[in-house]
Scaffold this motif. Structure first.
Motif, short mmCIF file in Angstrom:
data_model
loop_
_atom_site.label_atom_id
_atom_site.label_comp_id
_atom_site.label_asym_id
_atom_site.label_seq_id
_atom_site.Cartn_x
_atom_site.Cartn_y
_atom_site.Cartn_z
N LYS A 222 3.57 0.60 -6.05
CA LYS A 222 3.87 0.27 -4.67
C LYS A 222 5.13 -0.58 -4.60
O LYS A 222 5.65 -1.07 -5.61
N THR B 173 0.80 -1.24 0.00
CA THR B 173 0.00 0.00 0.00
C THR B 173 0.83 1.28 0.00
O THR B 173 0.27 2.38 -0.10
N GLU B 174 2.13 1.15 0.12
CA GLU B 174 2.99 2.34 0.14
C GLU B 174 4.00 2.26 -1.01
O GLU B 174 4.28 1.17 -1.51
N PRO B 175 4.52 3.43 -1.44
CA PRO B 175 4.27 4.79 -0.96
C PRO B 175 2.84 5.25 -1.25
O PRO B 175 2.32 5.02 -2.35
N ALA B 176 2.25 5.92 -0.28
CA ALA B 176 0.83 6.29 -0.39
C ALA B 176 0.57 7.24 -1.55
O ALA B 176 -0.50 7.21 -2.14
N ASN B 177 1.53 8.09 -1.87
CA ASN B 177 1.32 9.09 -2.92
C ASN B 177 1.90 8.68 -4.27
O ASN B 177 2.06 9.52 -5.16
N GLN B 178 2.24 7.39 -4.42
CA GLN B 178 2.82 6.90 -5.66
C GLN B 178 1.94 5.79 -6.25
O GLN B 178 1.44 4.93 -5.51
N PRO B 179 1.74 5.78 -7.57
CA PRO B 179 0.91 4.71 -8.16
C PRO B 179 1.55 3.33 -8.06
O PRO B 179 0.85 2.33 -7.92
#
Length: 323
Positions: free
Chosen positions: A270, A262-268
């Motif tokens: 993962k 699920t991370e990075p949260a701000n990147q499409p």
């Protein structure tokens, strides 16, 4: 009613580092270091000087940087701390306004308090020597000194605590600083603090000798902030202790996968595209990339283990986000 008009402060008053400090040598690790606190902004940019394998210096009161720069050069050429201090004092136009602590890489220590420094002012060195204004004292292992203190309890506390404390040199220096403040500290209060410890190739990835270099420029409780930053420094710059390495069990792999999927949260994209059936290269590479991203560089591993200290921080940070 005033019978006498107030006297103006000396013209150099605002340049004085009203301070308590301790310089020390660790005979086991070879580390040299300084801890300092002051009611003066950015004391770390003025008072502490050190060079790995050479010595450490604290220059305060009406600080003269010659004691740092030239003092270390003299120590590097073979002078002892007391010898180096005396040599610089001979060419110092205002020794009465200086306060200096110095220790060399053999543990020889010296502390000088000029007779024009503001009360309370004095110092102590390893071996039990105690000095007041207008005195140089020598000893072994460390030198603690202070000016504009509530009382001599600050220096006494620093010396006694440093001698009793266990752990690394940095741990003992911070313990001494805490004890110094408990003894009353600077009569005017608190503002900044610093911790400098040098070790040959002890800096990031062995690139420098600055093993620890932390400065609190301005804070209501600079020693507390110094302790917080020291904890962060250990997390991000100290390598793993073998006792802190734990195996990645199936349950722990599942916990970490929840983050990697699920991370990075701000990147499409993962860290992991899908759950992995085992601790395979795909999982370990994803975990390593995640840890580099989070600045755990010196604690990254590829051997099916994880650093417990880093893991605790990973968990803490995600608990804080969920709140």
């Amino acid at each position: 009613m005033l019978h006498h008009p107030p006297q103006p402060p000396p013209s150099d008053f605002l340049k004085r580092a009203h301070t308590y400090s301790i310089v020390a040598y660790d005979s086991v690790s070879g580390d040299l270091g300084i801890a300092v606190q002051s009611k003066f902004p950015n004391v770390g940019g003025l008072v502490p000087w050190a060079r790995a394998g050479v010595g450490a210096v604290a220059t305060q009161a009406l600080s003269n940087t010659d004691y740092g720069e030239k003092g270390l050069e003299l120590l590097a050429r073979g002078a002892t701390a007391p010898e180096a201090m005396r040599i610089i004092m001979r060419s110092d136009p205002q020794p009465s306004q200086r306060q200096v602590g110095m220790v060399d890489a053999h543990g020889n220590a010296a502390s000088w308090t000029g007779d024009s420094t503001f009360d309370w002012a004095g110092g102590r060195t390893g071996g039990g020597q105690v000095g007041g204004k207008g005195q140089m004292i020598t000893g072994h292992g460390y030198a603690a000194q202070a000016n504009i203190m509530v009382s001599d309890a600050t220096v006494r506390n620093m010396a006694e605590t440093f001698e009793r404390a266990r752990g690394s040199l940095a741990d003992r220096l911070i313990a001494a600083l805490v004890a110094g403040q408990a003894g009353g500290g600077d009569r005017r209060g608190m503002q900044s603090a610093a911790l400098l410890v040098v070790r040959a190739k002890g800096g990031y990835l062995g690139g420098t000798d600055r093993y620890i270099d932390i400065r609190v420029y301005d804070a209501p409780d600079p020693i507390k902030e110094l302790q917080r930053l020291y904890a962060l420094h250990k997390l991000y710059f100290f390598t793993s202790d073998s006792a802190d390495l734990i195996p990645i069990t199936p349950a722990l792999q599942k916990e970490l996968e929840a983050i990697l999927l699920t991370e990075p949260a701000n990147q499409p994209q993962k860290w992991l595209a899908a759950p992995q059936p085992s601790l395979n290269q795909t999982f370990l590479t994803a975990l390593a990339n995640f840890m580099y991203w989070e600045n755990y560089d010196v604690r990254v591993r590829m051997d099916s283990k994880i650093d417990r200290v880093a893991l605790e921080d990973i968990r803490k940070n995600r608990r804080n986000v969920r709140r």
